[in-house]
Design a protein around this motif. Structure first.
Motif, PDB file in Angstrom:
ATOM      1  N   HIS A   1       0.837  -1.208   0.000  1.00 22.32           N
ATOM      2  CA  HIS A   1       0.000   0.000   0.000  1.00 22.32           C
ATOM      3  C   HIS A   1       0.873   1.260   0.000  1.00 22.32           C
ATOM      4  CE1 HIS A   1      -3.569   2.321   1.953  1.00 22.32           C
ATOM      5  NE2 HIS A   1      -3.394   2.630   0.686  1.00 22.32           N
ATOM      6  N   VAL A   2       1.934   1.247   0.806  1.00 24.73           N
ATOM      7  CA  VAL A   2       2.862   2.381   0.823  1.00 24.73           C
ATOM      8  C   VAL A   2       3.517   2.554  -0.544  1.00 24.73           C
ATOM      9  CG1 VAL A   2       5.033   3.243   1.805  1.00 24.73           C
ATOM     10  CG2 VAL A   2       3.283   2.269   3.311  1.00 24.73           C
ATOM     11  N   ALA A   3       3.892   1.455  -1.171  1.00 29.93           N
ATOM     12  CA  ALA A   3       4.513   1.540  -2.496  1.00 29.93           C
ATOM     13  C   ALA A   3       3.553   2.167  -3.503  1.00 29.93           C
ATOM     14  CB  ALA A   3       4.933   0.143  -2.961  1.00 29.93           C
ATOM     15  N   VAL A   4       2.284   1.793  -3.437  1.00 28.92           N
ATOM     16  CA  VAL A   4       1.286   2.376  -4.348  1.00 28.92           C
ATOM     17  C   VAL A   4       1.130   3.869  -4.075  1.00 28.92           C
ATOM     18  CG1 VAL A   4      -1.163   2.395  -4.962  1.00 28.92           C
ATOM     19  CG2 VAL A   4       0.044   0.221  -4.689  1.00 28.92           C
ATOM     20  N   CYS A   5       1.063   4.224  -2.805  1.00 27.72           N
ATOM     21  CA  CYS A   5       0.886   5.634  -2.442  1.00 27.72           C
ATOM     22  C   CYS A   5       2.122   6.469  -2.781  1.00 27.72           C
ATOM     23  CB  CYS A   5       0.571   5.764  -0.950  1.00 27.72           C
ATOM     24  SG  CYS A   5      -1.060   5.127  -0.504  1.00 27.72           S
ATOM     25  N   ALA A   6       3.272   5.849  -2.858  1.00 30.24           N
ATOM     26  CA  ALA A   6       4.470   6.577  -3.278  1.00 30.24           C
ATOM     27  C   ALA A   6       4.447   6.874  -4.775  1.00 30.24           C
ATOM     28  CB  ALA A   6       5.722   5.777  -2.924  1.00 30.24           C
ATOM     29  N   TYR A   7       3.711   6.062  -5.512  1.00 29.01           N
ATOM     30  CA  TYR A   7       3.627   6.256  -6.966  1.00 29.01           C
ATOM     31  C   TYR A   7       2.466   7.165  -7.371  1.00 29.01           C
ATOM     32  CZ  TYR A   7       2.957   5.178 -11.914  1.00 29.01           C
ATOM     33  OH  TYR A   7       2.773   5.275 -13.267  1.00 29.01           O
ATOM     34  N   VAL A   8       1.405   7.196  -6.567  1.00 31.16           N
ATOM     35  CA  VAL A   8       0.208   7.975  -6.912  1.00 31.16           C
ATOM     36  C   VAL A   8       0.511   9.460  -7.103  1.00 31.16           C
ATOM     37  CG1 VAL A   8      -1.999   8.805  -5.983  1.00 31.16           C
ATOM     38  CG2 VAL A   8      -1.479   6.369  -5.990  1.00 31.16           C
ATOM     39  N   PRO A   9       1.296  10.124  -6.220  1.00 32.38           N
ATOM     40  CA  PRO A   9       1.589  11.554  -6.461  1.00 32.38           C
ATOM     41  C   PRO A   9       2.251  11.808  -7.801  1.00 32.38           C
ATOM     42  CG  PRO A   9       2.158  10.969  -4.210  1.00 32.38           C
ATOM     43  CD  PRO A   9       1.841   9.691  -4.912  1.00 32.38           C
ATOM     44  N   SER A  10       3.139  10.910  -8.213  1.00 36.03           N
ATOM     45  CA  SER A  10       3.784  11.074  -9.517  1.00 36.03           C
ATOM     46  C   SER A  10       2.765  10.992 -10.645  1.00 36.03           C
ATOM     47  CB  SER A  10       4.866  10.007  -9.695  1.00 36.03           C
ATOM     48  OG  SER A  10       5.441  10.097 -10.972  1.00 36.03           O
ATOM     49  N   LEU A  11       1.850  10.032 -10.538  1.00 31.54           N
ATOM     50  CA  LEU A  11       0.822   9.882 -11.556  1.00 31.54           C
ATOM     51  C   LEU A  11      -0.128  11.085 -11.563  1.00 31.54           C
ATOM     52  CD1 LEU A  11      -0.373   7.956 -13.683  1.00 31.54           C
ATOM     53  CD2 LEU A  11      -1.758   6.933 -11.864  1.00 31.54           C
ATOM     54  N   THR A  12      -0.476  11.561 -10.369  1.00 33.08           N
ATOM     55  CA  THR A  12      -1.359  12.726 -10.266  1.00 33.08           C
ATOM     56  C   THR A  12      -0.694  13.968 -10.846  1.00 33.08           C
ATOM     57  OG1 THR A  12      -2.399  11.815  -8.277  1.00 33.08           O
ATOM     58  CG2 THR A  12      -2.643  14.183  -8.668  1.00 33.08           C
ATOM     59  N   HIS A  13       0.569  14.179 -10.496  1.00 34.67           N
ATOM     60  CA  HIS A  13       1.298  15.344 -10.988  1.00 34.67           C
ATOM     61  C   HIS A  13       1.375  15.323 -12.512  1.00 34.67           C
ATOM     62  CE1 HIS A  13       4.191  18.614 -10.955  1.00 34.67           C
ATOM     63  NE2 HIS A  13       5.019  17.892 -11.683  1.00 34.67           N
ATOM     64  N   SER A  14       1.651  14.168 -13.060  1.00 38.04           N
ATOM     65  CA  SER A  14       1.749  14.054 -14.519  1.00 38.04           C
ATOM     66  C   SER A  14       0.396  14.330 -15.172  1.00 38.04           C
ATOM     67  CB  SER A  14       2.241  12.654 -14.888  1.00 38.04           C
ATOM     68  OG  SER A  14       2.239  12.478 -16.286  1.00 38.04           O
ATOM     69  N   SER A  15      -0.674  13.829 -14.577  1.00 36.82           N
ATOM     70  CA  SER A  15      -2.009  14.028 -15.153  1.00 36.82           C
ATOM     71  C   SER A  15      -2.416  15.503 -15.111  1.00 36.82           C
ATOM     72  CB  SER A  15      -3.023  13.185 -14.374  1.00 36.82           C
ATOM     73  OG  SER A  15      -4.322  13.373 -14.877  1.00 36.82           O
ATOM     74  N   LEU A  16      -2.102  16.187 -14.017  1.00 41.78           N
ATOM     75  CA  LEU A  16      -2.453  17.604 -13.905  1.00 41.78           C
ATOM     76  C   LEU A  16      -1.629  18.452 -14.866  1.00 41.78           C
ATOM     77  CD1 LEU A  16      -2.850  17.999 -10.023  1.00 41.78           C
ATOM     78  CD2 LEU A  16      -4.658  17.839 -11.751  1.00 41.78           C
ATOM     79  N   GLN A  17      -0.370  18.084 -15.056  1.00 44.29           N
ATOM     80  CA  GLN A  17       0.460  18.822 -16.005  1.00 44.29           C
ATOM     81  C   GLN A  17      -0.079  18.699 -17.426  1.00 44.29           C
ATOM     82  OE1 GLN A  17       4.563  17.537 -15.430  1.00 44.29           O
ATOM     83  NE2 GLN A  17       5.042  19.542 -14.548  1.00 44.29           N
ATOM     84  N   GLN A  18      -0.661  17.557 -17.736  1.00 37.76           N
ATOM     85  CA  GLN A  18      -1.218  17.348 -19.066  1.00 37.76           C
ATOM     86  C   GLN A  18      -2.665  17.847 -19.173  1.00 37.76           C
ATOM     87  OE1 GLN A  18      -0.725  13.190 -19.962  1.00 37.76           O
ATOM     88  NE2 GLN A  18       1.454  13.197 -19.439  1.00 37.76           N
ATOM     89  N   LYS A  19      -3.147  18.555 -18.128  1.00 36.72           N
ATOM     90  CA  LYS A  19      -4.494  19.142 -18.113  1.00 36.72           C
ATOM     91  C   LYS A  19      -5.578  18.067 -18.255  1.00 36.72           C
ATOM     92  CE  LYS A  19      -2.073  22.878 -18.311  1.00 36.72           C
ATOM     93  NZ  LYS A  19      -1.652  23.512 -17.059  1.00 36.72           N
ATOM     94  N   GLN A  20      -5.320  16.882 -17.686  1.00 38.35           N
ATOM     95  CA  GLN A  20      -6.287  15.799 -17.771  1.00 38.35           C
ATOM     96  C   GLN A  20      -7.099  15.637 -16.489  1.00 38.35           C
ATOM     97  OE1 GLN A  20      -4.020  12.340 -18.824  1.00 38.35           O
ATOM     98  NE2 GLN A  20      -3.589  13.063 -20.912  1.00 38.35           N
TER      99      GLN A  20
END
Length: 837
Positions: free
Chosen positions: A661-680
């Protein structure tokens, strides 16, 4: 039952002390009953157009593009040709409601409005809108209603878009501003065929207010340096130019319209606001139209050395800075309405392009309006204070008030307008100081009552702990204990005197609580006087050098903690000193590994208070590293303890699940940041993971083993998962470092206990805190418990301010929750392994 009663009483006492902070420091400054004041001279404008670009920074508007052009060409042309400009300095909290209240009502919002989300009116207040003949408002449903609700009569009309339109995850929020401009155009178009609306618009003393929220929303969603934020400024500039053309055409270019363009607050590079960073407190102010000076060119250096004039290429144009509350009297003077009775603003007469007589009369009106507040505040305080206790504000006694007024009126009659303006400004200054004087008149009295109660409660708790857990020499009391009936009568007399004193002064109900609470507390302290005498008689047997050392620790350490509220870097000094504790106490020879871990952990933790709390750029890689660090430390512990305390199958499966669960949560911010940068926008899966993590973090640790370190590790993994989702940079490393230091602290305290001669050591990793405690084996308190208590308080403060200030309360709450949760287990450890052997 006695323990439960003690806990409930202690909780009630601390809640009362907490609430007292708001009564002493954060009460509303408003007074009512004043008469509105307005000049009798003809105002220069018949109507006012107020445009507030929510969240607009001064530098974002005024800084030129690399090619020398402006992203707001129309407003730039106004500054350079037909208007007066400056910087409006806002106050903390830099939020939308307090900013608009300061702009339109002229006073700074008190903190009590926080409890209502800055939306509803916690108190009724006067405003420029209320004093106008008609006011039409367009914009956000969060801002406009509060001025309509507080207005007397039915002359403030609001037009708002649906609340759901304020979407911070929107790809582009400039549509909010487009909606406002479109509605205003339609409004004037319909007024041409609506005779009653047209007649109302043609009257004088009217206000049109446009609240433009798009810039603020885009700043939150994309940050102030984004193209969306900057393009939104251009859209607003174009909208302002079109609006001015429509208004001037509708009124036949009569030259009787004044325009004010400003912002309620700025925004950090991080996309936040609320604190006092210059990017949040410096907002633009551009005023033009009827009654306003045209741009004045200057050749001499201006009294502003902040460097902005050079950066903005405006050093050749006169700049007039104001406090945000000063805009309210400026708008009132332009259209000839009374200055809001609660306004504390000072009219910036330099903006006015009118006769010297009009400026002097306007300043005189402003001075009388502020003086009226002072006189009302003084009267209220005088009526609720015993005559022998009342001490008037010496700079503005009744005779001095009359002297100021008469002299100002005489100077105006003698046409010495500059002297009259100067004298009125002096009167306003004294009146504002007097308002603060009477507003805080009871602060010392209430503060003493609360301090007396808090000291009494602390003394009582200390005496109870010493009586129960300290090995004191029991001797006949050297002090004759006061009989119970005498003590009760004394407390009753004190209660009657205090109550009568408060009744005569007609004090609020809360005053009775704060002033009477110390009576039963000190009654309980005096009943424990026997314990105090036993402590005094036991003092000679204590090691004097150690007592002196702890006295210095507490005295210096408390001052260090107080300073940390103002200067976070002080925590770095404290952590650096604490890192030496094992070496100074001689523990390094008995626990080399733990001592080295304590030393390195303290130094690593000391780096965080040196890092900035605002204006940071995201670094998602550090969040990922923090997650890996949390996994690495957890894996190391599980590997090292596999032989001493083998995990059951269920515990092993739970830890594996939590680590995944910690490993997933460590990856989620990266995925969120990338999605927001792409205006998605924010992915739905990320939302599900985030909310699930928040809920499970409170429940999953309860399912873990009751062995001490197993439970602590489960708590750490749950908190780490939630914490990673809230992090965007270096702060993500804070929790793993802090948690590691707390783990080390438990171990090193056990070594300290062992060094004091406590035998029968039990491995911490094998302790089950759910087991029954043998009361016969509970140890007595020692002097080192003073140090442990101070360490705990120090780490609480570090958890609050280690990576943030009081403005970043969202992180602070999580930090304190983390450390409180960990320390609950530390307390259990203290009971089980440090006292039971």
């Amino acid at each position: 039952m006695r323990v439960i009663a003690f806990f409930l009483v202690g909780l009630a006492v601390h809640v009362i002390f907490f609430i007292s902070i708001f009564d002493i420091y954060f009460t509303s400054p408003l007074v009512h009953g004043m008469t509105p004041r307005a000049t009798t001279l003809t105002p220069p404008a018949s109507r006012l157009v107020l445009l507030v670009a929510d969240g607009l920074r001064a530098d974002s508007l005024l800084t030129l593009l690399p090619d020398g052009s402006s992203r707001a060409p129309y407003l730039r042309s106004v500054i350079e040709e037909s208007g007066t400009w400056g910087v409006s300095h806002t106050r903390v909290p830099t939020e939308s409601r307090p900013g608009h209240v300061a702009l339109i009502a002229g006073f700074y919002e008190d903190v009590s409005a926080v409890a209502k989300g800055w939306k509803e009116n916690p108190v009724e207040f006067d405003s420029v809108f209320n004093e106008s003949r008609h006011t039409w408002c367009w914009g956000s449903p969060d801002i406009l209603p509060m001025f309509a609700k507080g207005a007397s009569g039915d002359h403030v009309y609001t037009y708002t878009y649906p609340a759901e339109e304020e979407d911070f995850a929107s790809t582009d929020a400039s549509r909010l501003d487009s909606w406002v401009f479109t509605q205003v155009k339609s409004f004037f178009q319909s007024a041409k065929s609506n005779s009653s609306l047209r007649a109302s618009l043609l009257e004088d003393k009217n206000v049109l207010f446009l609240h433009l929220l798009g810039i603020d929303t885009n700043g939150h969603a994309h940050r102030p340096m984004s193209q969306e934020y900057l393009d939104n400024i251009g859209l607003v500039d174009t909208g302002v130019a079109e609006l001015v053309s429509i208004v001037e055409e509708f009124f036949g270019y009569d030259g009787r319209t004044a325009y004010v363009f400003t912002s309620d607050h700025g925004m950090t590079n991080w996309g936040s606001h609320g604190a006092g960073h210059p990017s949040e407190t410096l907002t633009p102010l551009v005023v033009w139209g009827a009654g306003v000076h045209n741009a004045l060119r200057v050749t001499e250096p201006q009294p502003y050395d902040d460097g902005y004039l050079q950066d903005w290429k405006l050093e050749h144009l006169r700049r007039v800075d104001v406090s945000q509350a000063d805009i309210a009297p400026l708008m009132a003077s332009l259209i000839g309405v009374p200055i809001p009775v609660n306004s504390v603003g000072v009219l910036p007469h330099t903006y006015l392009n009118n006769s010297d007589l009009f400026k002097a009369e306007s300043m005189y009106t402003n001075a009388i309006q502020v003086l009226e507040q002072f006189k009302m505040k003084m009267t209220q305080k005088k009526e609720t204070t015993l005559s022998f206790r009342f001490s008037p504000y010496q700079q503005l006694t009744e005779s001095k008030q009359a002297g100021f007024i008469n002299k100002a009126r005489m100077l105006i009659q003698l046409e010495k307008y500059e002297d009259a303006i100067s004298l009125c400004q002096s009167l306003i200054t004294h009146s504002l100081e007097g308002l603060v004087y009477y507003h805080t008149y009871d602060r010392f009295f209430l503060g003493c009552s609360v301090v007396l109660g808090f000291v009494g409660w602390t003394s009582y708790v200390v005496l109870v702990i010493l009586k129960t857990h300290a090995r004191l020499n029991r001797h006949p009391s050297i002090l004759r204990q006061m009989p119970s009936y005498t003590l009760e009568r004394l407390c009753m007399c004190v209660t009657v005197v205090i109550t009568g004193f408060l009744l005569i002064q007609r004090s609020p109900v809360t005053y009775y609580i704060y002033c009477l609470l110390p009576v039963p507390i000190w009654y309980s302290v005096l009943k424990e006087s026997r314990t105090l005498t036993d402590l005094i008689q036991s003092a000679p047997s204590l090691p004097l050098w150690k007592c002196f050392g702890y006295f210095v620790l507490v005295a210096f350490g408390v001052e260090l903690l107080v300073a940390s509220f103002f200067y976070r870097a002080v925590l770095t000094v404290g952590l650096a000193v604490l890192s030496l504790w094992p070496f100074l106490s001689g523990l390094v020879g008995k626990a080399k590994f733990h001592s080295l871990s304590w030393f390195l952990g303290s130094l690593f933790l000391a780096l965080f208070p040196l890092m900035p709390v605002v204006g940071r750029e995201p670094n998602i890689h550090l969040v990922t590293c923090a997650g890996l660090l949390a996994l690495f430390t957890s894996a190391c512990y599980l590997w090292s303890s596999r032989r001493r305390t083998p995990l059951h199958l269920g515990d092993r499966q739970q830890f594996v699940a939590q680590m995944l669960h910690v490993a997933v949560c460590a990856y989620v911010p990266s995925l969120t940041h990338s999605s927001l940068q792409q205006k998605q926008g924010l992915p739905l899966l990320n939302q599900i993971i985030s909310w699930t993590t928040l809920g499970s973090s409170l429940l999953v640790p309860l399912l873990s083993s009751t062995r001490l370190f197993h439970r602590l590790l489960s708590i750490f993994l749950s908190l780490a998962a939630t914490y990673l989702l809230l992090s965007t940079g270096s702060e993500a490393l804070f929790l793993p470092v802090l948690s590691w230091l707390m783990f080390v602290w438990i171990n090193i305290e056990q070594e300290a206990m062992l060094a004091q001669g406590v035998s029968g050591r039990q491995e911490l990793s094998t302790i089950d805190f759910s087991a029954n405690i043998d009361i016969a084996k509970i140890r007595h308190l020692k002097l080192d418990d003073i140090r442990r208590s101070y360490f705990f308080v120090f780490f609480i403060i570090t958890a609050f301010f280690g990576t943030g200030n009081i403005a970043s309360i969202n992180r602070s709450v999580l930090y304190v929750f983390c450390i409180y949760t960990l320390y609950i287990e530390v307390c259990v450890c203290t009971c089980v392994c440090a006292r039971v052997w």
